[in-house]
Write a protein that holds these residues in place. Sequence first.
Motif, PDB file in Angstrom:
ATOM      1  N   TYR A   1      33.083  27.227  35.249  1.00 34.28           N
ATOM      2  CA  TYR A   1      32.313  26.132  34.842  1.00 34.28           C
ATOM      3  C   TYR A   1      30.906  26.039  35.228  1.00 34.28           C
ATOM      4  O   TYR A   1      29.796  25.836  34.398  1.00 34.28           O
ATOM      5  CB  TYR A   1      33.019  24.821  35.595  1.00 34.28           C
TER       6      TYR A   1
ATOM      7  N   LEU B   1      30.326  22.041  24.637  1.00 34.73           N
ATOM      8  CA  LEU B   1      31.521  21.428  24.303  1.00 34.73           C
ATOM      9  C   LEU B   1      32.005  21.631  22.536  1.00 34.73           C
ATOM     10  O   LEU B   1      33.326  21.789  22.462  1.00 34.73           O
ATOM     11  CB  LEU B   1      31.631  19.984  24.629  1.00 34.73           C
TER      12      LEU B   1
ATOM     13  N   CYS C   1      38.946  19.917  28.161  1.00 36.31           N
ATOM     14  CA  CYS C   1      38.810  20.921  27.126  1.00 36.31           C
ATOM     15  C   CYS C   1      39.911  21.966  27.110  1.00 36.31           C
ATOM     16  O   CYS C   1      40.563  22.090  26.185  1.00 36.31           O
ATOM     17  CB  CYS C   1      37.346  21.510  26.841  1.00 36.31           C
TER      18      CYS C   1
ATOM     19  N   SER D   1      34.239  24.683  21.541  1.00 36.85           N
ATOM     20  CA  SER D   1      35.505  24.610  22.081  1.00 36.85           C
ATOM     21  C   SER D   1      36.563  24.755  20.992  1.00 36.85           C
ATOM     22  O   SER D   1      37.637  25.168  21.307  1.00 36.85           O
ATOM     23  CB  SER D   1      35.864  23.291  23.208  1.00 36.85           C
TER      24      SER D   1
ATOM     25  N   CYS E   1      34.919  20.009  30.863  1.00 29.06           N
ATOM     26  CA  CYS E   1      35.538  21.422  30.729  1.00 29.06           C
ATOM     27  C   CYS E   1      36.916  21.447  30.969  1.00 29.06           C
ATOM     28  O   CYS E   1      37.885  21.955  30.247  1.00 29.06           O
ATOM     29  CB  CYS E   1      34.837  22.453  31.572  1.00 29.06           C
TER      30      CYS E   1
ATOM     31  N   VAL F   1      29.081  28.331  32.681  1.00 24.83           N
ATOM     32  CA  VAL F   1      28.873  27.805  31.667  1.00 24.83           C
ATOM     33  C   VAL F   1      27.829  26.999  31.588  1.00 24.83           C
ATOM     34  O   VAL F   1      26.663  26.665  30.753  1.00 24.83           O
ATOM     35  CB  VAL F   1      30.270  27.132  31.004  1.00 24.83           C
TER      36      VAL F   1
ATOM     37  N   CYS G   1      32.212  19.503  34.700  1.00 27.21           N
ATOM     38  CA  CYS G   1      33.528  20.084  35.231  1.00 27.21           C
ATOM     39  C   CYS G   1      34.471  19.156  34.598  1.00 27.21           C
ATOM     40  O   CYS G   1      35.571  19.675  34.081  1.00 27.21           O
ATOM     41  CB  CYS G   1      33.466  19.984  36.580  1.00 27.21           C
TER      42      CYS G   1
END
Length: 144
Positions: free
Chosen positions: A34, A61, A97, A64, A94, A37, A91
């Motif tokens: 994370y 995002l 996701c 994704s 993520c 990214v 975080c």
Amino acid sequence: RPPPLLLSAMEHAAAAGPDLRRLRVLEPGEKAHYARVFAAAGGDPTSRVAALPGGAAAEVLGRSGLPQDGLRYIWQLAAGSSASLDFEGFCVACRLCAHAQQRGSAALREAAISEVPGGPPWFEGFDDSGSSGGCGSCGGGGDP
């Protein structure tokens, strides 16, 4: 305030970086993923106050491959009414996701924030090798 030797582990952890309490358990590999990214998108994962602007976070995002309604719900859980995400919120997003990618939209619930996913989320154009990767137009190199 008590002397430094009497500070709790939670206070020491809070002083060392972003507050990640909503995640409960954040494995080192998951946190590193994370952080890469977040940094590729222009954020500072070591800051307790710096946030990734909403546009940059939304772009990551959006890579994704999840549907817009799912992404809106992820944003609501991660950021509330905020227009940006700090590292903890990122975080959370993520992790959600990853759950949605692995288990479908039924996995998108608030309780999933504290559950470690089966694997990291995937974002198109982001190379997680930790070397020269990046998030395309997020400012980290890589493929557009």
